[in-house]
Design an enzyme around this catalytic site. Structure first.
Site, PDB file in Angstrom:
ATOM      1  CG  HIS A 194      -3.124  44.205  31.641  1.00  0.00           C
ATOM      2  ND1 HIS A 194      -3.330  44.186  30.277  1.00  0.00           N
ATOM      3  CD2 HIS A 194      -1.982  43.499  31.846  1.00  0.00           C
ATOM      4  CE1 HIS A 194      -2.349  43.506  29.689  1.00  0.00           C
ATOM      5  NE2 HIS A 194      -1.521  43.071  30.631  1.00  0.00           N
TER       6      HIS A 194
ATOM      7  CG  HIS B 213      -0.185  38.459  33.061  1.00  0.00           C
ATOM      8  ND1 HIS B 213      -0.434  37.778  31.880  1.00  0.00           N
ATOM      9  CD2 HIS B 213      -0.064  39.765  32.718  1.00  0.00           C
ATOM     10  CE1 HIS B 213      -0.452  38.639  30.868  1.00  0.00           C
ATOM     11  NE2 HIS B 213      -0.229  39.858  31.353  1.00  0.00           N
TER      12      HIS B 213
ATOM     13  CD  GLN C 146       2.974  35.616  27.607  1.00  0.00           C
ATOM     14  OE1 GLN C 146       2.608  35.916  28.728  1.00  0.00           O
ATOM     15  NE2 GLN C 146       3.288  36.544  26.703  1.00  0.00           N
TER      16      GLN C 146
ATOM     17  CG  HIS D 224      -0.965  41.174  26.211  1.00  0.00           C
ATOM     18  ND1 HIS D 224      -2.133  40.751  26.818  1.00  0.00           N
ATOM     19  CD2 HIS D 224       0.002  41.174  27.185  1.00  0.00           C
ATOM     20  CE1 HIS D 224      -1.881  40.497  28.094  1.00  0.00           C
ATOM     21  NE2 HIS D 224      -0.603  40.741  28.337  1.00  0.00           N
TER      22      HIS D 224
ATOM     23  CD  GLU E 230       4.184  44.080  26.782  1.00  0.00           C
ATOM     24  OE1 GLU E 230       4.734  44.271  27.872  1.00  0.00           O
ATOM     25  OE2 GLU E 230       3.467  43.083  26.546  1.00  0.00           O
TER      26      GLU E 230
ATOM     27  CG  ASP F  70       1.580  43.824  32.882  1.00  0.00           C
ATOM     28  OD1 ASP F  70       0.972  42.751  32.732  1.00  0.00           O
ATOM     29  OD2 ASP F  70       2.456  44.228  32.106  1.00  0.00           O
TER      30      ASP F  70
ATOM     31  CD1 TRP G  36       7.382  39.346  30.755  1.00  0.00           C
ATOM     32  CD2 TRP G  36       6.119  38.159  32.175  1.00  0.00           C
ATOM     33  NE1 TRP G  36       6.895  38.261  30.071  1.00  0.00           N
ATOM     34  CE2 TRP G  36       6.113  37.512  30.911  1.00  0.00           C
ATOM     35  CE3 TRP G  36       5.375  37.601  33.216  1.00  0.00           C
ATOM     36  CZ2 TRP G  36       5.406  36.343  30.674  1.00  0.00           C
ATOM     37  CZ3 TRP G  36       4.675  36.431  32.995  1.00  0.00           C
ATOM     38  CH2 TRP G  36       4.690  35.804  31.732  1.00  0.00           C
TER      39      TRP G  36
END
Length: 407
Positions: A61, A63, A159, A217, A220, A316, A322
C-alpha cells in the site's frame, strides 16, 4: 541509479546465519541455492558469516503518484483531508515525466532497502498519473532499469469518491480500462453511509467485469459510525472472492464497541479479506480532533491476529501531501506498529517482521521461497535475528539470482 554485479565467484557460502528460527549454512552456485544445512564450523571460504537471511519484502500500500510532493504544498494541519485537498491542487500541475521521475526515485529507495514488490494506488482523477504508472510498471520488468526487476501493481483509486461527482465515476471507470491490476474505492469519502456501501458494490462489480482484484481504502476515519468493512466482507463472501480483496486502513475499528469489533474480526477471517494497516500515516492523521487522551488511530492488529485474519503492513506515504516524512524502508512502519500497537512481546515482534516478507506478498501471490533449488534471491541483514533487525532498522544487502544489488 542502481545496478547488479557479481561480488563473488560462481559459488559462495553464507555461514551460520539466522533463517526461519535456526542457524544455518547456505550454499549458492550458478545463481541458485544449492543447500540449506545446519550451521557448521566456519569455513575459510565463507562469503558472509552470521547475520540473518529472509525473503525480499513486499509493499502492499503506497501512493507513487503523489510521492516526493510533500514539500511543494505542505500539510499545515496534518490532517487526512488537508492532504487530499493539497494533492487535488498539485495533481493538475504534474506531467508524465514528473510522475515517472518521482515514482522511480521512491521505487529505488524501496529496492535498495529490500522491497521488490510494490502495490501503488493512483488517483483516477489524474489520467496522466495513471498512464505514467502503468507505463512504469512495464518498464520496471526490465532488470537493467534498477539492477533487478521490480513487480509493480497499480490500483485504480478514486481519491475523492465515486458518487460525489459524475465525472469522478467516469474517470474511475476509464482508468480501470487502461489496464490496472486492482479496483479501489473510498466509501468513507462519500456523502452517506448508504452511498459508501453502494460504492463498495460498484467496486466489486467493476473488478468482476474486468477479472481484477479489489483493494479499497476502508473506514479511514475516527468516526465509529463508518462500518464499510462489514459490507466489504459481505461482498467478498457473496462473490466467492476469497483471497482477492484487500481493505486498507480500517481505522474506525479502533473506536468501535468491542463486541462489534470482535464480530468484524471474525468476519474478516471467515471471508479471506486482508486488512492492511498503515501505521506511519494513521498514527499522525487520526485522532487530530481529540484532546486527551488522543486515539492512536490504528486498526486492531492484535485482535485481527487472534481471530485468524490476515494482516499486512503498508508504508502508505513517502514524502507526500499526507506524510512529509518517510524513507521507503518497510522496517519503519513495522517499528511504528510494534510501539503503537503494544506488540512488544518477542513472538509479536518476530511476527511483525515476518509480515513484511510473508503476508505482505499476499496481494501479489505466494511469498518468494528460500529453499534448495530456488533462485538465490534474498536479503541478508547484519542482525542476529528479526528483533535486532527491527531495533536497528539498517538496510540489508539485497541479492537477486546470486548477484548483489550495488549503488
Amino acid at each position: 541509479m542502481y545496478h547488479s554485479r557479481i561480488d563473488y565467484d560462481e559459488s559462495m557460502r553464507i555461514h551460520d546465519t539466522w533463517f526461519s528460527g535456526r542457524r544455518v549454512d547456505v550454499d549458492i552456485s550458478d545463481g541458485r541455492i544449492q543447500s540449506i544445512s545446519p550451521a557448521t564450523s566456519a569455513p575459510s571460504d565463507a562469503a558472509m558469516s552470521g547475520g540473518m537471511v529472509c525473503p525480499h519484502f513486499a509493499e502492499p500500500h503506497v501512493h507513487l503518484d503523489a510521492t516526493q510532493l510533500g514539500a511543494r504544498l505542505p500539510n499545515r494541519s496534518g490532517t487526512l483531508f488537508e492532504g487530499i485537498d493539497n494533492w487535488a491542487t498539485l495533481r493538475s500541475s504534474v506531467n508524465a515525466e514528473d510522475v515517472r521521475e518521482r515514482a522511480l526515485k521512491t521505487v529505488g529507495w524501496y529496492l535498495r532497502q529490500g522491497t521488490s514488490r510494490i502495490r501503488t494506488h493512483v488517483d483516477t482523477a489524474s489520467r496522466t498519473a495513471a498512464e505514467a504508472l502503468i507505463a512504469l510498471r512495464e518498464e520496471l520488468k526490465d532488470p537493467s532499469v534498477l539492477g533487478m526487476p521490480v513487480e509493480l501493481e497499480v490500483v485504480a483509486f478514486p481519491q475523492e469518491g465515486i458518487l460525489t461527482d459524475p465525472q469522478r465515476e467516469a474517470d474511475w471507470r476509464a482508468v480501470v480500462e487502461l489496464g490496472c491490476d486492482a479496483v479501489g474505492c473510498i466509501p468513507h469519502y462519500e456523502t452517506s453511509h448508504d452511498a459508501g456501501d453502494a460504492t463498495v458494490r460498484m467496486c466489486f462489480d467493476l473488478a468482476e467485469a474486468h477479472g481484477l482484484k479489489v483493494d479499497l481504502h476502508c473506514d479511514e476515519t475516527d468516526d465509529p459510525a463508518w462500518r464499510a468493512l462489514l459490507a466489504v466482507c459481505a461482498e467478498a463472501e457473496r462473490r466467492g472472492m476469497t483471497g482477492q480483496v484487500v481493505a486498507g486502513h480500517c481505522t474506525a475499528m479502533h473506536s468501535w464497541p468491542d463486541d462489534l469489533a470482535e464480530r468484524a474480526c471474525a468476519r474478516v477471517a471467515e471471508t479471506g479479506v486482508q486488512v492492511v494497516t498503515n501505521p506511519l500515516d494513521n498514527i499522525v492523521l487520526q485522532g487530530r480532533a481529540d484532546r486527551y487522551p488522543k486515539r492512536r488511530g490504528l486498526t486492531r492488529v492484535d485482535e485481527l491476529w487472534a481471530a485468524g485474519a490476515m494482516v499486512g503492513i503498508g508504508h502508505d506515504s513517502v514524502v507526500d501531501p499526507w506524510y512529509r516524512l518517510g524513507t521507503a524502508n518497510m522496517l519503519d512502519p513495522a517499528y511504528m506498529l510494534v510501539h503503537a500497537g503494544h506488540l512488544t512481546g518477542e513472538a509479536e515482534m518476530t511476527r511483525v517482521f515476518a509480515t513484511l516478507h510473508r503476508e505482505n506478498h499476499h496481494p501479489f501471490g505466494s511469498p518468494p521461497a528460500i529453499a534448495a533449488g530456488e533462485p538465490a534471491t534474498f536479503l541478508w541483514f547484519a542482525a542476529s535475528d528479526p528483533i535486532e533487525a527491527l531495533r536497528t532498522r539498517l538496510p540489508p544487502r539485497v541479492f537477486y539470482r546470486g548477484q548483489e544489488l550495488q549503488s
